[in-house]
Design an enzyme around this catalytic site. Structure first.
Site, mmCIF file in Angstrom:
data_model
loop_
_atom_site.group_PDB
_atom_site.id
_atom_site.type_symbol
_atom_site.label_atom_id
_atom_site.label_comp_id
_atom_site.label_asym_id
_atom_site.label_seq_id
_atom_site.Cartn_x
_atom_site.Cartn_y
_atom_site.Cartn_z
ATOM 1 N N ASP A 142 -1.208 2.992 4.011
ATOM 2 C CA ASP A 142 -1.378 1.364 4.130
ATOM 3 C C ASP A 142 -0.057 0.847 4.119
ATOM 4 O OD1 ASP A 142 -3.088 -0.706 3.951
ATOM 5 O OD2 ASP A 142 -4.587 0.576 2.741
ATOM 6 N N ASP A 243 -2.267 -3.630 6.707
ATOM 7 C CA ASP A 243 -3.151 -4.612 5.806
ATOM 8 C C ASP A 243 -3.030 -6.091 6.475
ATOM 9 O OD1 ASP A 243 -4.609 -5.239 3.393
ATOM 10 O OD2 ASP A 243 -2.807 -6.141 2.976
ATOM 11 N N GLU A 299 -5.826 -4.376 10.263
ATOM 12 C CA GLU A 299 -7.157 -5.063 9.463
ATOM 13 C C GLU A 299 -6.840 -6.568 10.294
ATOM 14 O OE1 GLU A 299 -8.603 -6.226 5.321
ATOM 15 O OE2 GLU A 299 -6.380 -6.362 5.660
ATOM 16 N N HIS A 372 -12.882 -0.526 0.471
ATOM 17 C CA HIS A 372 -12.494 -0.918 -0.946
ATOM 18 C C HIS A 372 -12.647 -2.297 -0.937
ATOM 19 C CE1 HIS A 372 -9.146 -1.753 1.704
ATOM 20 N NE2 HIS A 372 -8.545 -2.518 0.841
ATOM 21 N N ASP A 373 -12.860 -3.131 -0.037
ATOM 22 C CA ASP A 373 -12.988 -4.709 -0.205
ATOM 23 C C ASP A 373 -14.584 -5.118 -0.050
ATOM 24 O OD1 ASP A 373 -10.389 -5.097 -0.633
ATOM 25 O OD2 ASP A 373 -9.765 -5.406 1.437
#
Length: 600
Positions: A142, A243, A299, A372-373
Protein backbone atom coordinates in the site's frame (compact mmCIF):
# COMPACT_ATOMS: atom_id res chain seq x y z
CA UNK A 1 27.16 -12.09 4.59
CA UNK A 2 25.03 -8.95 4.56
CA UNK A 3 27.79 -7.03 2.79
CA UNK A 4 28.16 -9.77 0.17
CA UNK A 5 24.40 -9.91 -0.40
CA UNK A 6 24.28 -6.13 -0.69
CA UNK A 7 27.10 -6.07 -3.24
CA UNK A 8 25.42 -8.86 -5.21
CA UNK A 9 22.17 -6.87 -5.33
CA UNK A 10 24.14 -3.80 -6.46
CA UNK A 11 25.70 -5.79 -9.30
CA UNK A 12 22.30 -7.13 -10.36
CA UNK A 13 20.81 -3.65 -10.24
CA UNK A 14 23.72 -2.20 -12.28
CA UNK A 15 23.42 -4.99 -14.86
CA UNK A 16 19.68 -4.52 -15.22
CA UNK A 17 19.99 -0.75 -15.63
CA UNK A 18 22.78 -1.18 -18.20
CA UNK A 19 20.65 -3.62 -20.20
CA UNK A 20 17.71 -1.23 -20.10
CA UNK A 21 19.94 1.59 -21.36
CA UNK A 22 21.11 -0.68 -24.18
CA UNK A 23 17.52 -1.30 -25.17
CA UNK A 24 17.14 -4.77 -23.66
CA UNK A 25 13.81 -3.91 -22.02
CA UNK A 26 12.84 -7.56 -21.70
CA UNK A 27 15.26 -7.87 -18.81
CA UNK A 28 13.14 -6.90 -15.81
CA UNK A 29 12.37 -7.99 -12.28
CA UNK A 30 10.57 -11.12 -13.42
CA UNK A 31 13.84 -12.40 -14.92
CA UNK A 32 15.25 -12.56 -11.40
CA UNK A 33 12.39 -14.84 -10.31
CA UNK A 34 12.44 -17.81 -12.69
CA UNK A 35 9.20 -19.21 -11.26
CA UNK A 36 7.31 -16.15 -12.58
CA UNK A 37 8.59 -16.29 -16.17
CA UNK A 38 5.48 -18.16 -17.31
CA UNK A 39 3.39 -15.02 -16.66
CA UNK A 40 5.00 -12.84 -19.30
CA UNK A 41 2.49 -12.42 -22.08
CA UNK A 42 3.67 -9.86 -24.59
CA UNK A 43 2.33 -6.37 -25.11
CA UNK A 44 -0.35 -4.58 -23.11
CA UNK A 45 -3.21 -5.60 -25.42
CA UNK A 46 -2.58 -9.27 -24.68
CA UNK A 47 -3.14 -11.37 -21.59
CA UNK A 48 -1.61 -10.17 -18.34
CA UNK A 49 -1.14 -11.98 -15.05
CA UNK A 50 -2.74 -9.13 -13.10
CA UNK A 51 -5.89 -9.38 -15.23
CA UNK A 52 -6.15 -13.08 -14.43
CA UNK A 53 -5.49 -12.70 -10.70
CA UNK A 54 -7.84 -12.62 -7.73
CA UNK A 55 -6.67 -10.18 -5.05
CA UNK A 56 -7.25 -10.63 -1.33
CA UNK A 57 -7.00 -7.52 0.84
CA UNK A 58 -5.51 -7.87 4.31
CA UNK A 59 -5.99 -5.21 6.97
CA UNK A 60 -2.96 -6.27 9.05
CA UNK A 61 -4.10 -4.81 12.36
CA UNK A 62 -7.16 -7.08 12.31
CA UNK A 63 -6.04 -10.19 10.41
CA UNK A 64 -4.07 -12.43 12.79
CA UNK A 65 -2.12 -11.68 15.96
CA UNK A 66 0.81 -14.05 16.52
CA UNK A 67 2.15 -12.72 19.84
CA UNK A 68 -0.89 -11.97 22.01
CA UNK A 69 -0.63 -8.17 22.08
CA UNK A 70 -4.08 -7.76 20.52
CA UNK A 71 -2.75 -6.35 17.24
CA UNK A 72 -2.40 -8.34 14.02
CA UNK A 73 1.12 -8.70 12.64
CA UNK A 74 3.28 -10.03 9.82
CA UNK A 75 3.94 -13.39 11.46
CA UNK A 76 0.19 -13.80 11.78
CA UNK A 77 -0.15 -13.32 8.02
CA UNK A 78 2.62 -15.88 7.41
CA UNK A 79 0.71 -18.38 9.60
CA UNK A 80 -2.36 -18.00 7.38
CA UNK A 81 -0.72 -18.20 3.93
CA UNK A 82 -1.84 -21.81 3.52
CA UNK A 83 -5.44 -20.74 4.21
CA UNK A 84 -5.14 -18.10 1.48
CA UNK A 85 -3.54 -20.62 -0.88
CA UNK A 86 -6.46 -22.99 -0.23
CA UNK A 87 -8.94 -20.22 -1.00
CA UNK A 88 -7.17 -19.80 -4.33
CA UNK A 89 -6.24 -16.11 -4.32
CA UNK A 90 -2.88 -15.27 -5.87
CA UNK A 91 -2.28 -11.63 -4.92
CA UNK A 92 -2.35 -10.07 -1.44
CA UNK A 93 -2.89 -6.34 -1.09
CA UNK A 94 -1.80 -5.58 2.46
CA UNK A 95 -2.81 -2.23 3.96
CA UNK A 96 0.17 -0.15 5.20
CA UNK A 97 2.73 -1.93 7.36
CA UNK A 98 5.31 0.86 7.58
CA UNK A 99 6.38 2.86 10.64
CA UNK A 100 3.51 5.04 11.80
CA UNK A 101 2.02 6.74 14.88
CA UNK A 102 -1.26 5.04 13.81
CA UNK A 103 -3.38 8.19 13.79
CA UNK A 104 -5.15 6.67 10.77
CA UNK A 105 -4.16 3.03 11.30
CA UNK A 106 -0.99 3.20 9.24
CA UNK A 107 -2.09 5.59 6.49
CA UNK A 108 0.08 8.16 8.27
CA UNK A 109 3.62 6.99 7.55
CA UNK A 110 6.58 8.32 9.52
CA UNK A 111 9.29 6.21 7.82
CA UNK A 112 8.90 4.72 4.34
CA UNK A 113 11.72 2.19 4.79
CA UNK A 114 10.91 0.70 8.19
CA UNK A 115 8.26 -1.81 9.21
CA UNK A 116 5.85 -0.69 11.95
CA UNK A 117 7.26 -2.17 15.16
CA UNK A 118 3.98 -3.74 16.34
CA UNK A 119 3.75 -5.63 13.02
CA UNK A 120 7.32 -6.95 13.11
CA UNK A 121 10.57 -6.02 11.36
CA UNK A 122 12.18 -6.12 7.94
CA UNK A 123 13.28 -9.73 8.39
CA UNK A 124 9.66 -10.71 9.04
CA UNK A 125 8.57 -8.84 5.91
CA UNK A 126 11.25 -10.49 3.78
CA UNK A 127 10.13 -13.88 5.11
CA UNK A 128 6.53 -13.02 4.22
CA UNK A 129 7.60 -12.22 0.64
CA UNK A 130 9.58 -15.44 0.39
CA UNK A 131 6.86 -17.67 1.85
CA UNK A 132 4.15 -16.05 -0.27
CA UNK A 133 6.20 -16.46 -3.46
CA UNK A 134 6.77 -20.15 -2.63
CA UNK A 135 2.98 -20.51 -2.79
CA UNK A 136 2.69 -18.51 -6.05
CA UNK A 137 1.12 -15.63 -4.14
CA UNK A 138 2.23 -12.10 -4.94
CA UNK A 139 2.35 -9.14 -2.54
CA UNK A 140 1.07 -5.61 -3.23
CA UNK A 141 2.35 -2.83 -0.99
CA UNK A 142 0.00 0.00 0.00
CA UNK A 143 1.73 3.14 -1.28
CA UNK A 144 0.73 6.27 0.68
CA UNK A 145 2.40 9.28 -0.94
CA UNK A 146 -0.24 12.00 -1.05
CA UNK A 147 0.72 12.74 2.55
CA UNK A 148 3.01 11.57 5.34
CA UNK A 149 2.70 11.58 9.12
CA UNK A 150 3.51 14.85 10.85
CA UNK A 151 6.11 12.73 12.69
CA UNK A 152 7.99 11.94 9.46
CA UNK A 153 11.45 13.51 9.56
CA UNK A 154 10.67 15.53 6.43
CA UNK A 155 7.82 17.30 8.19
CA UNK A 156 9.66 17.63 11.49
CA UNK A 157 12.32 19.55 9.54
CA UNK A 158 9.82 21.39 7.35
CA UNK A 159 8.02 23.06 10.23
CA UNK A 160 11.23 24.31 11.90
CA UNK A 161 11.66 27.40 9.75
CA UNK A 162 10.61 28.99 6.47
CA UNK A 163 14.08 28.54 4.99
CA UNK A 164 14.54 24.91 6.05
CA UNK A 165 15.63 22.70 3.09
CA UNK A 166 12.51 20.54 3.67
CA UNK A 167 10.09 23.48 3.86
CA UNK A 168 8.84 22.99 0.29
CA UNK A 169 8.30 19.26 0.78
CA UNK A 170 4.85 20.28 2.10
CA UNK A 171 2.22 22.89 1.26
CA UNK A 172 2.52 25.97 3.46
CA UNK A 173 0.42 29.11 3.07
CA UNK A 174 0.15 32.45 4.87
CA UNK A 175 -3.08 33.33 6.69
CA UNK A 176 -5.70 35.27 4.74
CA UNK A 177 -7.35 37.99 6.83
CA UNK A 178 -6.05 36.23 9.92
CA UNK A 179 -7.74 32.94 8.97
CA UNK A 180 -7.18 29.80 6.88
CA UNK A 181 -5.89 30.30 3.32
CA UNK A 182 -9.24 29.06 1.95
CA UNK A 183 -12.45 27.35 3.13
CA UNK A 184 -11.56 23.73 2.33
CA UNK A 185 -12.76 21.05 4.73
CA UNK A 186 -10.78 17.88 5.43
CA UNK A 187 -11.99 14.42 4.45
CA UNK A 188 -12.09 13.46 8.15
CA UNK A 189 -13.96 16.60 9.22
CA UNK A 190 -12.80 20.06 10.28
CA UNK A 191 -10.66 22.43 8.25
CA UNK A 192 -8.11 21.11 5.75
CA UNK A 193 -5.62 23.66 7.14
CA UNK A 194 -3.69 23.58 10.41
CA UNK A 195 -2.04 26.67 11.88
CA UNK A 196 1.55 26.25 13.01
CA UNK A 197 2.54 29.00 15.51
CA UNK A 198 6.27 28.40 15.08
CA UNK A 199 6.32 29.95 11.59
CA UNK A 200 2.85 31.55 11.74
CA UNK A 201 1.68 29.76 8.61
CA UNK A 202 -0.85 27.06 7.75
CA UNK A 203 -0.09 23.64 6.24
CA UNK A 204 -2.54 21.65 4.10
CA UNK A 205 -3.87 18.29 5.24
CA UNK A 206 -6.73 16.83 3.17
CA UNK A 207 -7.15 14.15 5.84
CA UNK A 208 -6.15 14.27 9.53
CA UNK A 209 -4.10 17.21 10.81
CA UNK A 210 -1.43 14.58 11.51
CA UNK A 211 -1.32 13.77 7.76
CA UNK A 212 0.24 16.83 6.04
CA UNK A 213 0.04 16.72 2.24
CA UNK A 214 3.27 16.41 0.29
CA UNK A 215 4.08 19.08 -2.29
CA UNK A 216 4.30 17.12 -5.55
CA UNK A 217 5.19 20.33 -7.39
CA UNK A 218 8.63 19.93 -5.79
CA UNK A 219 10.80 17.72 -8.00
CA UNK A 220 12.84 16.63 -4.96
CA UNK A 221 9.70 15.18 -3.34
CA UNK A 222 8.89 13.20 -6.47
CA UNK A 223 12.42 11.84 -6.65
CA UNK A 224 12.30 10.83 -2.96
CA UNK A 225 9.09 8.91 -3.70
CA UNK A 226 10.53 7.18 -6.78
CA UNK A 227 13.69 6.22 -4.90
CA UNK A 228 11.58 4.74 -2.11
CA UNK A 229 9.43 2.80 -4.59
CA UNK A 230 12.55 1.42 -6.26
CA UNK A 231 13.84 0.33 -2.83
CA UNK A 232 10.73 -1.83 -2.34
CA UNK A 233 10.70 -3.17 -5.90
CA UNK A 234 14.28 -4.31 -5.36
CA UNK A 235 13.07 -6.10 -2.21
CA UNK A 236 10.90 -8.20 -4.50
CA UNK A 237 7.38 -6.81 -3.97
CA UNK A 238 4.95 -7.41 -6.82
CA UNK A 239 3.19 -4.07 -7.06
CA UNK A 240 1.49 -1.13 -5.42
CA UNK A 241 -2.02 -0.19 -4.42
CA UNK A 242 -1.77 3.59 -4.46
CA UNK A 243 -3.69 5.40 -1.74
CA UNK A 244 -5.68 8.51 -2.89
CA UNK A 245 -3.24 8.81 -5.79
CA UNK A 246 -5.66 11.03 -7.73
CA UNK A 247 -5.10 13.79 -5.14
CA UNK A 248 -1.36 14.34 -5.53
CA UNK A 249 -1.76 17.35 -7.86
CA UNK A 250 -3.42 20.50 -6.50
CA UNK A 251 -4.69 23.60 -8.28
CA UNK A 252 -1.94 26.05 -7.34
CA UNK A 253 -4.37 28.99 -7.05
CA UNK A 254 -6.03 27.26 -4.03
CA UNK A 255 -9.50 28.83 -4.53
CA UNK A 256 -12.44 28.50 -2.12
CA UNK A 257 -14.64 25.48 -2.64
CA UNK A 258 -18.42 25.23 -2.97
CA UNK A 259 -20.20 24.82 0.39
CA UNK A 260 -22.70 22.04 -0.49
CA UNK A 261 -24.63 21.72 2.82
CA UNK A 262 -21.37 21.52 4.74
CA UNK A 263 -19.54 23.59 7.29
CA UNK A 264 -16.59 23.80 4.89
CA UNK A 265 -15.88 24.14 1.18
CA UNK A 266 -15.34 21.18 -1.15
CA UNK A 267 -11.69 20.70 -2.12
CA UNK A 268 -12.58 18.05 -4.73
CA UNK A 269 -12.55 20.18 -7.92
CA UNK A 270 -9.10 21.54 -7.03
CA UNK A 271 -7.34 18.49 -5.59
CA UNK A 272 -8.88 15.41 -7.24
CA UNK A 273 -7.58 14.66 -10.77
CA UNK A 274 -5.58 17.89 -10.50
CA UNK A 275 -3.83 19.67 -13.37
CA UNK A 276 -0.57 17.66 -13.28
CA UNK A 277 -1.70 14.28 -11.94
CA UNK A 278 -1.25 12.43 -15.25
CA UNK A 279 2.09 14.11 -15.85
CA UNK A 280 3.27 12.94 -12.42
CA UNK A 281 2.05 9.37 -12.92
CA UNK A 282 3.62 9.11 -16.36
CA UNK A 283 6.88 10.28 -14.80
CA UNK A 284 6.47 7.65 -12.05
CA UNK A 285 5.87 5.03 -14.71
CA UNK A 286 9.02 5.99 -16.61
CA UNK A 287 11.16 6.24 -13.47
CA UNK A 288 9.96 3.11 -11.66
CA UNK A 289 6.90 1.16 -12.76
CA UNK A 290 7.96 0.30 -16.32
CA UNK A 291 11.19 -1.23 -15.01
CA UNK A 292 9.44 -4.07 -13.16
CA UNK A 293 6.81 -6.69 -13.90
CA UNK A 294 4.43 -5.41 -11.24
CA UNK A 295 0.73 -4.72 -10.73
CA UNK A 296 -0.49 -1.20 -10.01
CA UNK A 297 -3.95 -0.07 -8.91
CA UNK A 298 -4.83 3.50 -8.02
CA UNK A 299 -7.43 4.64 -5.50
CA UNK A 300 -9.15 7.35 -7.56
CA UNK A 301 -12.23 8.59 -5.76
CA UNK A 302 -14.57 10.59 -8.01
CA UNK A 303 -13.00 9.20 -11.19
CA UNK A 304 -14.98 9.43 -14.43
CA UNK A 305 -14.89 6.99 -17.33
CA UNK A 306 -12.76 9.46 -19.29
CA UNK A 307 -10.27 9.95 -16.44
CA UNK A 308 -10.08 6.19 -15.80
CA UNK A 309 -9.00 5.67 -19.40
CA UNK A 310 -6.14 8.12 -18.83
CA UNK A 311 -5.03 6.48 -15.57
CA UNK A 312 -5.36 2.87 -16.73
CA UNK A 313 -5.56 2.85 -20.52
CA UNK A 314 -4.39 -0.21 -22.43
CA UNK A 315 -1.39 1.80 -23.65
CA UNK A 316 0.03 1.35 -20.14
CA UNK A 317 1.64 4.75 -19.61
CA UNK A 318 0.39 5.17 -16.02
CA UNK A 319 -1.32 2.40 -13.99
CA UNK A 320 -2.80 -1.04 -14.67
CA UNK A 321 -6.22 -0.30 -13.17
CA UNK A 322 -8.07 2.04 -10.83
CA UNK A 323 -10.65 1.77 -8.09
CA UNK A 324 -13.77 3.77 -8.89
CA UNK A 325 -16.27 4.36 -6.08
CA UNK A 326 -19.43 5.39 -7.89
CA UNK A 327 -21.25 2.17 -6.95
CA UNK A 328 -20.36 2.37 -3.24
CA UNK A 329 -21.20 6.09 -3.07
CA UNK A 330 -24.72 5.13 -4.18
CA UNK A 331 -27.18 6.08 -1.42
CA UNK A 332 -25.19 8.99 0.00
CA UNK A 333 -27.15 11.95 1.40
CA UNK A 334 -26.72 15.63 2.21
CA UNK A 335 -23.80 14.81 4.51
CA UNK A 336 -22.11 12.28 2.28
CA UNK A 337 -21.97 8.73 3.59
CA UNK A 338 -23.61 9.68 6.90
CA UNK A 339 -27.15 8.52 6.25
CA UNK A 340 -29.39 5.55 7.07
CA UNK A 341 -30.73 5.38 3.50
CA UNK A 342 -30.24 2.07 1.72
CA UNK A 343 -28.62 1.85 -1.68
CA UNK A 344 -30.72 2.03 -4.83
CA UNK A 345 -30.42 -1.30 -6.69
CA UNK A 346 -31.36 0.01 -10.14
CA UNK A 347 -28.82 2.81 -9.82
CA UNK A 348 -26.21 0.34 -8.56
CA UNK A 349 -26.84 -1.89 -11.57
CA UNK A 350 -26.73 1.06 -13.98
CA UNK A 351 -23.33 2.10 -12.59
CA UNK A 352 -21.86 -1.40 -12.71
CA UNK A 353 -23.04 -1.90 -16.29
CA UNK A 354 -21.71 1.50 -17.34
CA UNK A 355 -18.20 0.72 -16.13
CA UNK A 356 -18.26 -2.71 -17.75
CA UNK A 357 -19.45 -1.42 -21.11
CA UNK A 358 -17.47 1.79 -21.38
CA UNK A 359 -14.07 0.50 -20.25
CA UNK A 360 -14.30 -2.61 -22.40
CA UNK A 361 -11.25 -2.77 -24.65
CA UNK A 362 -10.02 0.61 -23.36
CA UNK A 363 -9.00 0.12 -19.72
CA UNK A 364 -9.21 -2.56 -17.04
CA UNK A 365 -11.81 -2.74 -14.25
CA UNK A 366 -11.22 -3.38 -10.55
CA UNK A 367 -14.12 -5.37 -9.11
CA UNK A 368 -14.98 -4.88 -5.44
CA UNK A 369 -17.90 -4.40 -3.07
CA UNK A 370 -16.02 -4.04 0.21
CA UNK A 371 -12.69 -2.89 1.60
CA UNK A 372 -11.22 -1.39 4.79
CA UNK A 373 -13.09 1.89 4.17
CA UNK A 374 -16.52 0.39 3.41
CA UNK A 375 -19.21 -1.39 5.44
CA UNK A 376 -19.35 -5.17 5.11
CA UNK A 377 -20.66 -6.01 1.62
CA UNK A 378 -23.25 -8.57 2.73
CA UNK A 379 -24.71 -6.04 5.18
CA UNK A 380 -24.69 -3.26 2.58
CA UNK A 381 -25.67 -4.92 -0.70
CA UNK A 382 -27.02 -8.28 0.44
CA UNK A 383 -28.96 -9.26 3.56
CA UNK A 384 -27.21 -10.14 6.83
CA UNK A 385 -30.37 -11.54 8.40
CA UNK A 386 -29.45 -15.15 9.31
CA UNK A 387 -32.16 -16.44 6.96
CA UNK A 388 -30.49 -14.84 3.93
CA UNK A 389 -26.90 -14.06 4.87
CA UNK A 390 -25.28 -17.11 3.32
CA UNK A 391 -27.39 -17.08 0.14
CA UNK A 392 -26.98 -13.36 -0.46
CA UNK A 393 -23.22 -13.46 0.22
CA UNK A 394 -22.84 -16.15 -2.44
CA UNK A 395 -25.06 -14.18 -4.84
CA UNK A 396 -22.94 -11.04 -4.47
CA UNK A 397 -19.76 -13.02 -5.09
CA UNK A 398 -21.27 -14.62 -8.19
CA UNK A 399 -22.30 -11.28 -9.64
CA UNK A 400 -18.89 -9.70 -9.07
CA UNK A 401 -16.52 -12.55 -9.98
CA UNK A 402 -18.14 -13.26 -13.35
CA UNK A 403 -17.61 -9.68 -14.60
CA UNK A 404 -14.69 -8.42 -16.66
CA UNK A 405 -11.97 -7.07 -14.41
CA UNK A 406 -9.77 -8.13 -11.50
CA UNK A 407 -11.83 -9.18 -8.44
CA UNK A 408 -10.85 -8.12 -4.91
CA UNK A 409 -11.88 -10.10 -1.83
CA UNK A 410 -11.72 -8.17 1.45
CA UNK A 411 -10.70 -10.28 4.46
CA UNK A 412 -13.71 -12.07 5.92
CA UNK A 413 -15.83 -11.48 2.83
CA UNK A 414 -15.22 -15.12 1.89
CA UNK A 415 -16.91 -16.04 5.19
CA UNK A 416 -19.84 -13.63 4.86
CA UNK A 417 -18.67 -11.52 7.81
CA UNK A 418 -21.18 -8.79 8.70
CA UNK A 419 -21.27 -5.26 10.11
CA UNK A 420 -20.59 -5.19 13.84
CA UNK A 421 -23.30 -2.56 14.62
CA UNK A 422 -21.55 -0.98 17.63
CA UNK A 423 -24.15 1.07 19.52
CA UNK A 424 -21.73 2.93 21.83
CA UNK A 425 -19.36 5.64 20.60
CA UNK A 426 -16.59 4.40 22.92
CA UNK A 427 -16.43 1.12 20.96
CA UNK A 428 -15.38 2.94 17.79
CA UNK A 429 -11.71 3.44 16.92
CA UNK A 430 -11.96 5.04 13.47
CA UNK A 431 -10.84 8.68 13.39
CA UNK A 432 -13.32 9.51 10.61
CA UNK A 433 -16.30 8.12 12.54
CA UNK A 434 -15.40 9.83 15.80
CA UNK A 435 -14.58 13.19 14.19
CA UNK A 436 -17.78 13.36 12.16
CA UNK A 437 -19.94 12.28 15.10
CA UNK A 438 -18.56 15.23 17.07
CA UNK A 439 -18.71 17.72 14.20
CA UNK A 440 -22.23 16.92 12.95
CA UNK A 441 -23.86 16.61 16.38
CA UNK A 442 -22.19 19.69 17.88
CA UNK A 443 -23.27 21.74 14.85
CA UNK A 444 -26.85 20.59 15.40
CA UNK A 445 -26.99 18.98 11.94
CA UNK A 446 -27.79 15.53 13.38
CA UNK A 447 -28.98 14.22 16.72
CA UNK A 448 -26.59 11.89 18.56
CA UNK A 449 -29.18 9.11 18.26
CA UNK A 450 -29.43 9.43 14.47
CA UNK A 451 -25.66 9.76 14.03
CA UNK A 452 -25.14 6.53 16.00
CA UNK A 453 -27.48 4.79 13.54
CA UNK A 454 -25.39 6.19 10.69
CA UNK A 455 -22.19 4.86 12.29
CA UNK A 456 -23.76 1.43 12.76
CA UNK A 457 -24.46 1.24 9.03
CA UNK A 458 -21.57 3.14 7.47
CA UNK A 459 -18.57 3.37 9.82
CA UNK A 460 -15.27 2.02 8.52
CA UNK A 461 -14.91 0.06 11.77
CA UNK A 462 -17.52 -2.40 10.47
CA UNK A 463 -14.80 -3.76 8.19
CA UNK A 464 -12.04 -3.54 10.78
CA UNK A 465 -13.23 -5.90 13.50
CA UNK A 466 -10.92 -8.93 13.83
CA UNK A 467 -10.94 -11.74 11.31
CA UNK A 468 -13.11 -14.56 12.68
CA UNK A 469 -10.92 -17.65 12.59
CA UNK A 470 -12.78 -19.97 14.97
CA UNK A 471 -15.28 -20.05 17.83
CA UNK A 472 -12.69 -19.73 20.64
CA UNK A 473 -12.28 -16.55 22.69
CA UNK A 474 -11.54 -13.45 20.57
CA UNK A 475 -12.53 -15.49 17.49
CA UNK A 476 -9.05 -17.03 17.38
CA UNK A 477 -7.60 -13.66 16.34
CA UNK A 478 -5.50 -13.16 19.49
CA UNK A 479 -4.65 -14.72 22.83
CA UNK A 480 -4.78 -11.25 24.38
CA UNK A 481 -7.31 -8.45 24.30
CA UNK A 482 -8.08 -7.22 20.79
CA UNK A 483 -7.42 -3.56 19.88
CA UNK A 484 -11.06 -3.36 18.77
CA UNK A 485 -13.98 -5.55 19.84
CA UNK A 486 -14.68 -8.79 18.00
CA UNK A 487 -18.04 -9.11 16.27
CA UNK A 488 -20.19 -11.16 18.70
CA UNK A 489 -21.46 -13.40 15.87
CA UNK A 490 -18.05 -15.10 15.55
CA UNK A 491 -19.38 -18.34 17.04
CA UNK A 492 -21.74 -18.72 14.07
CA UNK A 493 -19.46 -17.15 11.42
CA UNK A 494 -15.84 -18.33 11.38
CA UNK A 495 -13.26 -19.90 9.09
CA UNK A 496 -12.83 -23.17 11.01
CA UNK A 497 -16.52 -24.01 10.72
CA UNK A 498 -16.66 -23.09 7.04
CA UNK A 499 -13.58 -25.07 6.08
CA UNK A 500 -15.38 -28.17 7.38
CA UNK A 501 -18.61 -27.43 5.50
CA UNK A 502 -18.45 -28.17 1.74
CA UNK A 503 -21.49 -25.92 1.16
CA UNK A 504 -20.04 -22.91 3.01
CA UNK A 505 -19.47 -19.44 1.62
CA UNK A 506 -15.70 -20.12 1.77
CA UNK A 507 -16.00 -23.14 -0.52
CA UNK A 508 -18.30 -21.19 -2.83
CA UNK A 509 -15.64 -18.48 -3.20
CA UNK A 510 -13.04 -21.19 -3.71
CA UNK A 511 -15.08 -22.59 -6.62
CA UNK A 512 -15.63 -19.14 -8.19
CA UNK A 513 -11.88 -18.48 -8.07
CA UNK A 514 -11.11 -21.91 -9.52
CA UNK A 515 -13.57 -21.34 -12.40
CA UNK A 516 -11.88 -18.05 -13.20
CA UNK A 517 -8.55 -19.82 -13.55
CA UNK A 518 -10.08 -22.56 -15.72
CA UNK A 519 -12.09 -20.47 -18.15
CA UNK A 520 -10.57 -17.63 -20.13
CA UNK A 521 -14.01 -16.27 -20.98
CA UNK A 522 -14.55 -15.21 -17.35
CA UNK A 523 -11.49 -12.97 -17.54
CA UNK A 524 -11.50 -11.76 -21.13
CA UNK A 525 -15.00 -12.34 -22.54
CA UNK A 526 -17.03 -9.36 -23.77
CA UNK A 527 -19.80 -8.11 -21.46
CA UNK A 528 -23.44 -7.82 -22.55
CA UNK A 529 -26.17 -6.91 -20.01
CA UNK A 530 -29.72 -8.28 -20.21
CA UNK A 531 -32.77 -7.37 -18.10
CA UNK A 532 -31.16 -3.95 -17.88
CA UNK A 533 -34.22 -2.26 -16.34
CA UNK A 534 -35.42 -5.08 -14.08
CA UNK A 535 -35.91 -3.99 -10.46
CA UNK A 536 -34.71 -7.27 -8.92
CA UNK A 537 -32.51 -9.12 -11.40
CA UNK A 538 -28.92 -8.42 -12.42
CA UNK A 539 -28.13 -10.62 -15.42
CA UNK A 540 -25.48 -10.48 -18.12
CA UNK A 541 -23.86 -12.54 -20.86
CA UNK A 542 -20.12 -12.89 -21.52
CA UNK A 543 -18.94 -13.90 -24.99
CA UNK A 544 -15.60 -15.07 -26.38
CA UNK A 545 -15.39 -16.63 -29.83
CA UNK A 546 -17.79 -19.62 -29.71
CA UNK A 547 -18.15 -19.63 -25.92
CA UNK A 548 -20.82 -17.86 -23.92
CA UNK A 549 -21.62 -17.45 -20.25
CA UNK A 550 -24.86 -16.35 -18.56
CA UNK A 551 -24.82 -14.96 -15.01
CA UNK A 552 -28.17 -14.45 -13.22
CA UNK A 553 -28.57 -12.85 -9.77
CA UNK A 554 -31.68 -11.94 -7.80
CA UNK A 555 -30.74 -8.99 -5.58
CA UNK A 556 -34.04 -9.02 -3.64
CA UNK A 557 -35.67 -10.94 -0.79
CA UNK A 558 -38.65 -11.73 -3.07
CA UNK A 559 -39.16 -14.19 -5.90
CA UNK A 560 -38.34 -12.88 -9.38
CA UNK A 561 -39.35 -14.21 -12.80
CA UNK A 562 -37.25 -14.30 -15.95
CA UNK A 563 -36.93 -16.05 -19.28
CA UNK A 564 -33.68 -17.89 -19.91
CA UNK A 565 -32.38 -16.85 -23.36
CA UNK A 566 -32.98 -19.55 -25.95
CA UNK A 567 -29.30 -19.64 -26.87
CA UNK A 568 -28.55 -21.15 -23.45
CA UNK A 569 -30.84 -24.16 -23.94
CA UNK A 570 -28.94 -27.25 -22.82
CA UNK A 571 -26.15 -25.18 -21.23
CA UNK A 572 -23.98 -26.49 -18.38
CA UNK A 573 -24.48 -24.96 -14.92
CA UNK A 574 -21.05 -23.96 -13.63
CA UNK A 575 -22.21 -22.83 -10.18
CA UNK A 576 -25.45 -22.19 -8.30
CA UNK A 577 -26.11 -21.04 -4.74
CA UNK A 578 -29.47 -22.82 -4.29
CA UNK A 579 -29.04 -26.18 -6.06
CA UNK A 580 -31.34 -25.30 -8.98
CA UNK A 581 -31.67 -28.04 -11.62
CA UNK A 582 -33.98 -26.41 -14.22
CA UNK A 583 -32.37 -23.71 -16.37
CA UNK A 584 -34.65 -23.44 -19.40
CA UNK A 585 -37.73 -21.43 -20.35
CA UNK A 586 -39.46 -19.17 -17.85
CA UNK A 587 -38.18 -19.66 -14.31
CA UNK A 588 -38.89 -18.24 -10.87
CA UNK A 589 -35.81 -17.15 -8.96
CA UNK A 590 -35.88 -17.53 -5.19
CA UNK A 591 -34.71 -14.65 -2.95
CA UNK A 592 -31.00 -13.92 -3.56
CA UNK A 593 -30.66 -16.83 -5.95
CA UNK A 594 -27.72 -16.88 -8.37
CA UNK A 595 -26.34 -19.22 -11.02
CA UNK A 596 -23.97 -19.25 -14.00
CA UNK A 597 -24.58 -21.14 -17.26
CA UNK A 598 -21.89 -22.00 -19.82
CA UNK A 599 -22.19 -23.12 -23.42
CA UNK A 600 -19.74 -23.71 -26.24
Amino acid sequence: AQNINGKFRDILSFARNLLILLGCRSYDKVTEREDYKKHRNGDSMEKKWWKESVVYQIYPKSFKDSNGDGVGDIRGIIQKLDYLKELGVNVLWISPMLESPQDDNGYDISDYRRIYKEYGNMEDYEELLSEAHKRDIRILMDLVVNHTSDEHNWFVESRKSKDNPYRDYYIWKDPVNGKEPNNWGGAFGGSAWEYDPQTQMYYLHLFSKKQPDLNWENEKVRQEVYDMMTFWCEKGIDGFRMDVISMISKDQTFPDGEMNNSLYGDFGPYCVHGPRVHEFLQEMNREVLSRYDIMTVGETSGVTIEEAQKYAGEAGKELNMVFQFEHVDNGSGDYGKWTTEKYDFKEFKRIMIKWQEELQGKAWNSLFLGNHDQPRSVSRFGNDNPAYRETSAKMLATCLHMMQGTPYVYQGEELGMTNVYFDKLEDYRDIESINFFTELTEAGLMTPEYMMKCLMLRSRDNARTPMQWDDSAQAGFTDGESWIKVNPNYKEINAAQQLEDPNSIFHYYQKLIRLRKEKDIIVYGEFEPIYRDDEQIFAYIRRQKQEKLLTVCNFSDKNAEMEIPEEFKGAECLITNLDRTVFEGRIVLKPYEAFVLYKK
